[in-house]
Design an enzyme around this catalytic site. Structure first.
Site, PDB file in Angstrom:
ATOM      1  N   ASN A 218       0.827  -1.203   0.000  1.00  0.00           N
ATOM      2  CA  ASN A 218       0.000   0.000   0.000  1.00  0.00           C
ATOM      3  C   ASN A 218       0.859   1.250   0.000  1.00  0.00           C
ATOM      4  O   ASN A 218       1.882   1.315   0.682  1.00  0.00           O
ATOM      5  CB  ASN A 218      -0.935   0.011   1.206  1.00  0.00           C
ATOM      6  CG  ASN A 218      -1.933  -1.132   1.178  1.00  0.00           C
ATOM      7  OD1 ASN A 218      -1.883  -2.040   1.990  1.00  0.00           O
ATOM      8  ND2 ASN A 218      -2.840  -1.108   0.225  1.00  0.00           N
ATOM      9  N   ASP A 272      -3.271  -0.766  11.676  1.00  0.00           N
ATOM     10  CA  ASP A 272      -3.504   0.559  11.083  1.00  0.00           C
ATOM     11  C   ASP A 272      -4.892   1.062  11.496  1.00  0.00           C
ATOM     12  O   ASP A 272      -5.591   1.739  10.732  1.00  0.00           O
ATOM     13  CB  ASP A 272      -3.376   0.514   9.560  1.00  0.00           C
ATOM     14  CG  ASP A 272      -3.187   1.890   8.935  1.00  0.00           C
ATOM     15  OD1 ASP A 272      -2.779   2.820   9.659  1.00  0.00           O
ATOM     16  OD2 ASP A 272      -3.453   2.040   7.736  1.00  0.00           O
ATOM     17  N   GLY A 307      -6.859   4.202   6.757  1.00  0.00           N
ATOM     18  CA  GLY A 307      -6.630   3.293   7.860  1.00  0.00           C
ATOM     19  C   GLY A 307      -7.519   2.066   7.741  1.00  0.00           C
ATOM     20  O   GLY A 307      -8.093   1.791   6.683  1.00  0.00           O
TER      21      GLY A 307
END
Length: 382
Positions: A218, A272, A307
């Site tokens: 990512n 996250d 997130g």
């Protein structure tokens, strides 16, 4: 206060990544693991019987939980709220993560973590600073106008704060090499993230002491035939760790499996997580941007991932179910591997005599029952 405790573990995963040992007595005293021995049919009256005993999970990247967001209110109370909410998902230790903010806003995060540690908030290992030293080409949900290169004054602030500053995520290709070396020499662990670093730039950064990558796959270029980039470097370089968000949203199951196969002892499960984890609200604001929970996906109004809505035990179960990872190995990715990434492998990430008594207690279905942090036992709901 830490007290003497004995566990009867029907299955004990010691953090080594292998199969579980059965019927083990684990003795804890003064916040440390005192001894481990076969039960041999003994069931001490004072022992706490646990279907599955695992090393305490360590989350290297958590932005919020329990309706609290570290960036919003960076203080000890927020950190305590996040830590308590994260324990519901089996997290014993964590790095509160402060994302890109204008100027030197990160100094508030450093002060907050210092206050939390002095106040005795359980499980706090330091702070993870994710930005602002990122690539403007890969901002993700980070505010682009606050992204900038590392400066000498920044380096002064961060180096002076070690060891509270445990981990910094930055784009190595955007930094002055001398400042990067100085940062690493201070003891700060450095990961590449939100970056377009080439294979050569990653090699140079690794030579300087960079040790991994944040949320693998990512906010970085994909692996390409002639451009290995960050993904290729991390998958193949034995000295590099990587955090990975195993929610089947950020990373496809096949890529979870690929990373697990290629770097079983270097892959670190992270959440996250944002305020929705163990919270009541399904919407919040991140640096002025509205974020909403759609299913299990957190996104901004433009669909950008913001997130994750994920706990550590969910990440462990997902690795088992979606990536065909054994229970012992999945547990190690949540405990022993992140301990090694932080240089704490001699005190955390394993159930072994002399180690800190931080353990995650699970039932047979891999649901969290309790979490012990340095000898203090918490119900998952606490």
């Amino acid at each position: 206060m830490a007290t003497r405790t004995t566990f009867l573990a029907e299955r004990l995963f010691d953090g080594g990544g292998g199969a579980a040992a059965t019927d083990r007595l684990v003795h804890v005293d003064e916040g440390r693991i005192l001894a481990i021995e076969p039960a041999e049919g003994r069931r001490p009256a004072n022992a706490i019987t646990v279907p599955i005993l695992a090393p305490g999970f360590i989350d290297l990247q958590i932005n919020g939980a329990g309706d609290a967001l570290f960036n919003d209110t960076p203080d000890a109370r927020t950190i305590a709220t996040i830590a308590a909410a994260a324990r519901k998902g089996g997290t014993a230790h964590l790095l509160p993560t402060y994302i890109t903010a204008p100027g030197t806003g990160f100094t508030q995060a450093l002060a907050a973590v210092g206050d939390a540690v002095r106040a005795g908030v359980p499980g706090i290992l330091g702070v993870h600073l994710e930005g602002p030293f990122l690539s403007p080409a890969r901002p993700g949900i980070h505010p682009p106008d606050a992204i900038r290169p590392l400066t000498a004054p920044d380096c002064d602030l961060i180096c002076d704060a070690a060891p509270l500053m445990r981990l910094v995520t930055l784009a190595p290709e955007r930094q002055d090499p001398a400042l990067l070396k100085r940062l690493i020499a201070s003891g700060v662990r450095v990961f590449a993230g939100h970056s377009e670093a080439s294979d050569a730039q990653m090699a140079a950064a690794a030579d300087a002491g960079l040790i991994g990558a944040t949320h693998l796959f990512n906010a970085m270029p994909p692996l390409a035939g002639r451009q290995p980039g960050i993904v290729g470097a991390v998958l193949t370089e034995p000295g590099l760790f990587a955090g990975i968000i195993a929610d089947a949203i950020h990373v496809a199951p096949r890529n979870l499996s690929l990373a697990a196969r290629l770097m079983p002892e270097r892959l670190c499960l992270v959440t996250d997580a944002m305020p929705t984890l163990a919270g009541k609200n399904t919407q919040f604001t991140l640096m002025g941007r509205p974020i909403r929970l759609v299913g299990n996906r957190l996104e901004g109004t433009d669909g950008t991932l913001a997130g994750a809505h994920l706990s550590m035990i969910e990440a462990v179960r997902n690795m088992m179910a979606l990536a065909d990872v054994s229970p012992g190995r999945a547990i190690a990715m949540a405990s022993a591997n992140p301990a090694r990434a932080l240089g704490l492998e001699r005190e955390l990430g394993a159930i072994s005599p002399g180690y800190r008594a931080s353990m995650t207690l699970l039932d047979d279905s891999f649901a969290v029952r309790q979490v012990m942090v340095d000898g203090r036992l918490f119900a998952a709901a606490d």
